[in-house]
Write a protein that holds these residues in place. Sequence first.
Motif, PDB file in Angstrom:
ATOM      1  N   UNK A   1       0.827  -1.200   0.000  1.00  0.00           N
ATOM      2  CA  UNK A   1       0.000   0.000   0.000  1.00  0.00           C
ATOM      3  C   UNK A   1       0.867   1.258   0.000  1.00  0.00           C
ATOM      4  N   UNK A   2       0.325   2.294  -0.606  1.00  0.00           N
ATOM      5  CA  UNK A   2       0.995   3.591  -0.630  1.00  0.00           C
ATOM      6  C   UNK A   2       0.002   4.639  -0.130  1.00  0.00           C
ATOM      7  N   UNK A   3       0.287   5.225   1.015  1.00  0.00           N
ATOM      8  CA  UNK A   3      -0.611   6.215   1.591  1.00  0.00           C
ATOM      9  C   UNK A   3       0.161   7.044   2.605  1.00  0.00           C
ATOM     10  N   UNK A   4      -0.486   8.056   3.161  1.00  0.00           N
ATOM     11  CA  UNK A   4       0.114   8.850   4.231  1.00  0.00           C
ATOM     12  C   UNK A   4      -0.779   8.761   5.458  1.00  0.00           C
ATOM     13  N   UNK A   5      -0.186   8.929   6.624  1.00  0.00           N
ATOM     14  CA  UNK A   5      -0.924   8.822   7.883  1.00  0.00           C
ATOM     15  C   UNK A   5      -2.073   9.810   7.919  1.00  0.00           C
ATOM     16  N   UNK A   6      -3.252   9.327   8.316  1.00  0.00           N
ATOM     17  CA  UNK A   6      -4.430  10.169   8.426  1.00  0.00           C
ATOM     18  C   UNK A   6      -5.422   9.969   7.299  1.00  0.00           C
TER      19      UNK A   6
ATOM     20  N   UNK B   1     -11.232 -13.545   9.352  1.00  0.00           N
ATOM     21  CA  UNK B   1     -10.051 -13.753   8.505  1.00  0.00           C
ATOM     22  C   UNK B   1     -10.362 -14.687   7.348  1.00  0.00           C
ATOM     23  N   UNK B   2      -9.903 -14.318   6.167  1.00  0.00           N
ATOM     24  CA  UNK B   2     -10.151 -15.094   4.959  1.00  0.00           C
ATOM     25  C   UNK B   2     -11.257 -14.507   4.104  1.00  0.00           C
ATOM     26  N   UNK B   3     -12.118 -13.662   4.694  1.00  0.00           N
ATOM     27  CA  UNK B   3     -13.183 -13.024   3.923  1.00  0.00           C
ATOM     28  C   UNK B   3     -12.632 -11.796   3.199  1.00  0.00           C
ATOM     29  N   UNK B   4     -13.348 -11.366   2.142  1.00  0.00           N
ATOM     30  CA  UNK B   4     -12.861 -10.271   1.311  1.00  0.00           C
ATOM     31  C   UNK B   4     -13.848  -9.114   1.276  1.00  0.00           C
ATOM     32  N   UNK B   5     -13.310  -7.943   0.940  1.00  0.00           N
ATOM     33  CA  UNK B   5     -14.121  -6.735   0.842  1.00  0.00           C
ATOM     34  C   UNK B   5     -13.550  -5.849  -0.263  1.00  0.00           C
ATOM     35  N   UNK B   6     -14.435  -5.145  -0.966  1.00  0.00           N
ATOM     36  CA  UNK B   6     -13.995  -4.207  -1.992  1.00  0.00           C
ATOM     37  C   UNK B   6     -13.504  -2.917  -1.339  1.00  0.00           C
ATOM     38  N   UNK B   7     -12.490  -2.303  -1.956  1.00  0.00           N
ATOM     39  CA  UNK B   7     -11.945  -1.067  -1.389  1.00  0.00           C
ATOM     40  C   UNK B   7     -11.379  -0.180  -2.489  1.00  0.00           C
ATOM     41  N   UNK B   8     -11.321   1.120  -2.198  1.00  0.00           N
ATOM     42  CA  UNK B   8     -10.685   2.080  -3.095  1.00  0.00           C
ATOM     43  C   UNK B   8      -9.316   2.455  -2.544  1.00  0.00           C
ATOM     44  N   UNK B   9      -8.543   3.177  -3.334  1.00  0.00           N
ATOM     45  CA  UNK B   9      -7.230   3.616  -2.875  1.00  0.00           C
ATOM     46  C   UNK B   9      -7.377   4.589  -1.710  1.00  0.00           C
ATOM     47  N   UNK B  10      -6.358   4.701  -0.859  1.00  0.00           N
ATOM     48  CA  UNK B  10      -6.413   5.672   0.246  1.00  0.00           C
ATOM     49  C   UNK B  10      -6.529   7.093  -0.284  1.00  0.00           C
TER      50      UNK B  10
END
Length: 370
Positions: free
Chosen positions: A53-58, A110-119
């Motif tokens: 992952x590439x993100x900044x704190x917050x 644990x083992x389940x999945x979820x959709x997500x967008x970038x930070x």
Amino acid sequence: MDAHTPEPYKSPVPTGYFRWEPEEDEFLICRAVRDETHDVKTFVLAPRNERQFEFVSGQFMTFEFEIGGETIQRCYTISSPPSRRDTVSITVKRVPGGPVSNWLHDEFKPGMMVKATIPMGEFTWSGMQQSKYLFISGGSGITPMMAMTRSAYDLALISDIEFIHAARTPADIIFRDELDFMGRRNHWIKPTFICEQDAPFERWNGFRGRFDRQKLEVICPDYAERTVFVCGPAPFMKAVKTTLKDAGFDMSRFYQESFNFDSFTEEAQEQIAEATEAITTDVRVFQLEFTKTGRTVECPEGITVMEAARRAGIRVPSSCSKGLCGTCKSTITAGTVDMKHSGGIRQREIDRGMALLCCSKPTSDLVIDR
């Protein structure tokens, strides 16, 4: 190479850097679930493929959950630091009646999945050159400050951090043990907790009551020299802001998380007022039909769909009101809109007729699948 020459060390992981791209793999897999308090859990997530992952704190991420046959989007701040790139963590408090928080606590394993967008998000100290900070959080608003503090600890940053956290009881202090540990190991990190009352099995001997100027001056006498970050429930943030203003604090060094999951932000309310004042009898009015609620409302030209819905009493999930988080994403089954978003929607979703209602102004009558 003779028998006494050791074999060259070979790294067990690839040396190249592979960034997680939700356009290629929008699913994250749950690696672990950790209890933080009696009603708060942390969920550790990782890409299905070997990525970082590439993100900044917050910053936050928007997640898409399928619960009871309904698709629900929610934003959660990343509580883990960017110094730990292989996973991200979100820390979620169970909310009575909350469909997502209760499902996560009861069903997500644990083992389940979820959709997500970038930070995404701008509530961060990244790029700042200040050396003295004051973090003030209430309840689950601790998460962005925790990400910053963990980053400072991991990287041994010479950043003087006064961390004030307010909780109802000592049993409700999220990350209490970890903050105490970091404070013992790094003298630049100084956590202080304020509790309103005792816990059932623990008498609280620290600061009691609610955050106020008197406590602030005792805990952090040099607060006027610091850069302040605040996050928590809206009334808490308002109280902290008022306290600092009344104390003559330089508010150019004051930052607060702008998300309000229950109502419009102050900025959005101001935009509604300005748009309402600008309406004249010559402005075109569009009809917005919400199929699931069976309601049809009027929307003057120049007003967003979200604003028109809220003014008519239709509750539409929203967080940022800036086209950033994706919480209000909906399908437009008929009609057209002028949408100016900030990254909260993918192009392929737009191609399928989806739009962010908070930043979409109708250019015709609309039929909305909501």
